[in-house]
Design a protein around this motif. Structure first.
Motif, PDB file in Angstrom:
ATOM      1  N   LEU A 145      24.304   3.859 -19.234  1.00 36.68           N
ATOM      2  CA  LEU A 145      24.342   5.293 -18.945  1.00 36.68           C
ATOM      3  C   LEU A 145      24.212   6.163 -20.186  1.00 36.68           C
ATOM      4  O   LEU A 145      23.784   7.315 -20.107  1.00 36.68           O
ATOM      5  CB  LEU A 145      25.647   5.645 -18.218  1.00 36.68           C
ATOM      6  N   LEU A 146      24.569   5.625 -21.341  1.00 38.45           N
ATOM      7  CA  LEU A 146      24.518   6.421 -22.561  1.00 38.45           C
ATOM      8  C   LEU A 146      23.123   6.473 -23.172  1.00 38.45           C
ATOM      9  O   LEU A 146      22.827   7.358 -23.976  1.00 38.45           O
ATOM     10  CB  LEU A 146      25.505   5.873 -23.601  1.00 38.45           C
ATOM     11  N   ALA A 147      22.252   5.547 -22.817  1.00 37.91           N
ATOM     12  CA  ALA A 147      20.930   5.443 -23.438  1.00 37.91           C
ATOM     13  C   ALA A 147      19.967   6.475 -22.860  1.00 37.91           C
ATOM     14  O   ALA A 147      20.054   6.855 -21.687  1.00 37.91           O
ATOM     15  CB  ALA A 147      20.374   4.042 -23.240  1.00 37.91           C
ATOM     16  N   GLU A 148      19.020   6.921 -23.700  1.00 37.37           N
ATOM     17  CA  GLU A 148      17.963   7.796 -23.211  1.00 37.37           C
ATOM     18  C   GLU A 148      17.122   7.064 -22.165  1.00 37.37           C
ATOM     19  O   GLU A 148      17.043   5.835 -22.156  1.00 37.37           O
ATOM     20  CB  GLU A 148      17.080   8.259 -24.378  1.00 37.37           C
ATOM     21  N   GLN A 149      16.473   7.840 -21.308  1.00 35.06           N
ATOM     22  CA  GLN A 149      15.780   7.268 -20.159  1.00 35.06           C
ATOM     23  C   GLN A 149      14.718   6.225 -20.532  1.00 35.06           C
ATOM     24  O   GLN A 149      14.627   5.176 -19.867  1.00 35.06           O
ATOM     25  CB  GLN A 149      15.135   8.380 -19.318  1.00 35.06           C
ATOM     26  N   PRO A 150      13.897   6.440 -21.563  1.00 38.45           N
ATOM     27  CA  PRO A 150      12.901   5.410 -21.905  1.00 38.45           C
ATOM     28  C   PRO A 150      13.538   4.064 -22.258  1.00 38.45           C
ATOM     29  O   PRO A 150      12.963   3.013 -21.972  1.00 38.45           O
ATOM     30  CB  PRO A 150      12.169   6.003 -23.113  1.00 38.45           C
ATOM     31  N   ASN A 175       9.313  11.988 -27.784  1.00 35.49           N
ATOM     32  CA  ASN A 175       8.124  11.828 -26.954  1.00 35.49           C
ATOM     33  C   ASN A 175       8.216  10.600 -26.053  1.00 35.49           C
ATOM     34  O   ASN A 175       7.205  10.125 -25.535  1.00 35.49           O
ATOM     35  CB  ASN A 175       6.874  11.740 -27.843  1.00 35.49           C
ATOM     36  N   ASN A 176       9.440  10.074 -25.884  1.00 35.68           N
ATOM     37  CA  ASN A 176       9.689   8.901 -25.028  1.00 35.68           C
ATOM     38  C   ASN A 176       8.987   7.649 -25.531  1.00 35.68           C
ATOM     39  O   ASN A 176       8.728   6.717 -24.760  1.00 35.68           O
ATOM     40  CB  ASN A 176       9.275   9.181 -23.581  1.00 35.68           C
ATOM     41  N   GLU A 177       8.672   7.614 -26.821  1.00 33.05           N
ATOM     42  CA  GLU A 177       8.071   6.429 -27.426  1.00 33.05           C
ATOM     43  C   GLU A 177       9.166   5.489 -27.920  1.00 33.05           C
ATOM     44  O   GLU A 177      10.268   5.926 -28.262  1.00 33.05           O
ATOM     45  CB  GLU A 177       7.159   6.832 -28.586  1.00 33.05           C
ATOM     46  N   LEU A 178       8.836   4.197 -27.984  1.00 35.91           N
ATOM     47  CA  LEU A 178       9.831   3.179 -28.311  1.00 35.91           C
ATOM     48  C   LEU A 178       9.422   2.368 -29.530  1.00 35.91           C
ATOM     49  O   LEU A 178       8.247   2.050 -29.727  1.00 35.91           O
ATOM     50  CB  LEU A 178      10.017   2.220 -27.135  1.00 35.91           C
ATOM     51  N   ASN A 198       3.345  -0.494 -19.382  1.00 34.83           N
ATOM     52  CA  ASN A 198       4.452   0.113 -18.636  1.00 34.83           C
ATOM     53  C   ASN A 198       5.389   0.961 -19.488  1.00 34.83           C
ATOM     54  O   ASN A 198       6.272   1.637 -18.936  1.00 34.83           O
ATOM     55  CB  ASN A 198       5.251  -0.986 -17.931  1.00 34.83           C
ATOM     56  N   HIS A 199       5.205   0.922 -20.811  1.00 34.74           N
ATOM     57  CA  HIS A 199       6.075   1.692 -21.703  1.00 34.74           C
ATOM     58  C   HIS A 199       5.267   2.227 -22.877  1.00 34.74           C
ATOM     59  O   HIS A 199       4.243   1.644 -23.257  1.00 34.74           O
ATOM     60  CB  HIS A 199       7.221   0.810 -22.227  1.00 34.74           C
ATOM     61  N   LYS A 200       5.749   3.339 -23.451  1.00 36.14           N
ATOM     62  CA  LYS A 200       5.062   3.925 -24.614  1.00 36.14           C
ATOM     63  C   LYS A 200       5.610   3.269 -25.882  1.00 36.14           C
ATOM     64  O   LYS A 200       6.484   3.828 -26.552  1.00 36.14           O
ATOM     65  CB  LYS A 200       5.257   5.434 -24.627  1.00 36.14           C
ATOM     66  N   ILE A 201       5.118   2.095 -26.194  1.00 37.46           N
ATOM     67  CA  ILE A 201       5.630   1.328 -27.327  1.00 37.46           C
ATOM     68  C   ILE A 201       4.810   1.636 -28.579  1.00 37.46           C
ATOM     69  O   ILE A 201       3.594   1.424 -28.618  1.00 37.46           O
ATOM     70  CB  ILE A 201       5.603  -0.175 -27.024  1.00 37.46           C
TER      71      ILE A 201
END
Length: 396
Positions: A145-150, A175-178, A198-201
C-alpha cells in the motif's frame, strides 16, 4: 494489562511486575491480554493475544499483511493520530536528549499511501516479499500500500524475472518509469520482452551491471529536474520532498556560499536558488556524476562537487562558507565532521535528519555555538514510526 502510551517505535507500553514491556499492535488506553515473547533484564517484548477494551482510535488496517509485516506499523490508527504521535515523539526526544523545549510543527504528506518511490524486496525460493517483524522469515506479498502505483503493478509480474534467491529493488519516477535493480548469486533468465511490453522500464541492473536500457532516470520535483542513478540516494516521498526543497530555499539568503554535505544527487543544495556558490560532497561516485549533470540540466554554473568521505573531504574546501546543509545517514554526524563544521564557523547550519535520536545528539553539541531558530518535522514516511526533521541553526 493496560497500555499507557506508545514508545518511539510505535509499540504499546505497559508494565509487568514493574518491568517496562513493549507490545506490538497495541494503542494507548487499550486493555489487552498479552504473551511475553522475549525477556531481557531491563524490558520485555510481547504480543497481544486478546483485546479486552479497544481504543476509540483503533481502525482496521487496510493492508492484509499488517499483522506480520510490521513495516507500516501505524496503519492501525488514523492518519491524524499518527501525526499526533510523531509530534509528541519528536518533541520528547529533542527535550530529553538535546535539552530543547519546542512546539514542533509536523508537515503532513498530501498522499499518505502510495507514496514510496522505492521499495526493496527479498526473494527466497522464488517467493518474494518483506521479512516478518524481527525475523528473517519471509511474508509473501503481491501488493504494498505504501508503494507508488507503477511499483505495485510491477510486483504482480516479478515472476517474469525468474529469480530464485536474492534481493530486488524497484524505483519509480514522476513519469511512472521504473528502474529494476537485482542482486543475486543465481543465473537468471529474464523475460524482458514481456516486462517491457507491460511496464515503462528504463533499465535493469543485475549485480551492479547494466543488462538492459539505462542505469539512471530523470525525476522532477517542483521546477527542477534530477538525474538519479540506480545506486544514488533520493528521498522516497516526492510530495514531502517538494516541501523540504521549499524550506531549504526559504532559509537561504541572497549570494550565500553553500556547502552541501552528504549531498546525494545534489537536490538540497541545488534548491538554494539564491546561493552565490554551491559546494557538494558525496561518497557515491555515480551520485556525484548525477550532481554535475543536474547542475547542467538546471542551468546552474555555480556548483563544485567532490567525491569522497565527508569527514575527509570537508577540510579540503577552501572558501568562506556562509551556510552548511547536512543530511547525514541515520548514524548522524561523525565526531570529525561535527567538529570541522564548528571550526568552519558558518553563519548558518541547515540540518536535515531521518533519525531524531542522532539529530538530538548532534544538536545538543551544536547549540553550544548556535541558536536554534526553527525545528520542523516532515512526515516523509506516513503510517510508520519514522519522522524526518528539519532544523535551522544560526551562529551565536
Amino acid at each position: 494489562m493496560k497500555i499507557e502510551k506508545l514508545d518511539n517505535y510505535g509499540r504499546g507500553i505497559c508494565y509487568v511486575d514493574n518491568k517496562i514491556t513493549f507490545v506490538d499492535n497495541a494503542l494507548p488506553d487499550e486493555e489487552v491480554e498479552i504473551n511475553i515473547t522475549k525477556q531481557n533484564k531491563k524490558y520485555n517484548e510481547a504480543i497481544v493475544t486478546k483485546y479486552i477494551k479497544e481504543s476509540n482510535n483503533r481502525i482496521k488496517p487496510l493492508c492484509p499483511y499488517y499483522e506480520k509485516c510490521g513495516g507500516c506499523n501505524l496503519l492501525n490508527t488514523s492518519y491524524e493520530e499518527t501525526i499526533k504521535f510523531k509530534k509528541e515523539k519528536l518533541e520528547s526526544i529533542v527535550s530529553k536528549y538535546a535539552g530543547i523545549e519546542s512546539n514542533i510543527e509536523i508537515i503532513k504528506s498530501d498522499n499518505n499511501l502510495s507514496y514510496r518511490n522505492k521499495i526493496t524486496l527479498k526473494i527466497i525460493n522464488k517467493q518474494y516479499g518483506y521479512y516478518i517483524s524481527n525475523s528473517h522469515k519471509l511474508i509473501n506479498i503481491d501488493n504494498c500500500l505504501l508503494a507508488e502505483q507503477p511499483i505495485k503493478d510491477f510486483i504482480k509480474d516479478i515472476k517474469h524475472l525468474n529469480i530464485k534467491n536474492g534481493e530486488l529493488i524497484i524505483r519509480s519516477n514522476y513519469n511512472n518509469e521504473l528502474l529494476i535493480v537485482i542482486n543475486t548469486k543465481d543465473k537468471i533468465n529474464i523475460d524482458i520482452d514481456y516486462l517491457k511490453d507491460n511496464h515503462k522500464i528504463v533499465g535493469i541492473i543485475i549485480n551492479d551491471k547494466l543488462v538492459n536500457g539505462d542505469n539512471k532516470y530523470i525525476d522532477i520535483i517542483n521546477d527542477k529536474m534530477f538525474q538519479i542513478s540506480y545506486d544514488s540516494f533520493f528521498q522516497i516521498n516526492r510530495n514531502i520532498c517538494s516541501k523540504l526543497f521549499n524550506l531549504i530555499n526559504d532559509n537561504v539568503n541572497d549570494n550565500e556560499i553553500i556547502l552541501d554535505l552528504y549531498c546525494g544527487v545534489g537536490t538540497l543544495g541545488l534548491n538554494a536558488k539564491k546561493a552565490k556558490k554551491i559546494y557538494g560532497i558525496e561518497i557515491i561516485p555515480n551520485a556525484i556524476i548525477n550532481c554535475i549533470t543536474n547542475a547542467k540540466i538546471n542551468k546552474q554554473d555555480n556548483t563544485y562537487y567532490m567525491v569522497g568521505d565527508t569527514s575527509k573531504c570537508i577540510t579540503k574546501i577552501n572558501d568562506n562558507i556562509d551556510t552548511i546543509i547536512v543530511d547525514p545517514p541515520r548514524a548522524g554526524l561523525d565526531n570529525i565532521t561535527r567538529e570541522t563544521i564548528i571550526n568552519l564557523k558558518p553563519n548558518k547550519i541547515i540540518y536535515v535528519s531521518c533519525d531524531p535520536m542522532t539529530f538530538a545528539r548532534d544538536i545538543k553539541i551544536l547549540k553550544e555555538h548556535y541558536n536554534i531558530i526553527d525545528i520542523k518535522g516532515l512526515d516523509m514516511f506516513p503510517y510508520t514510526h519514522h519522522i524526518e526533521t528539519f532544523c535551522v541553526l544560526v551562529r551565536k
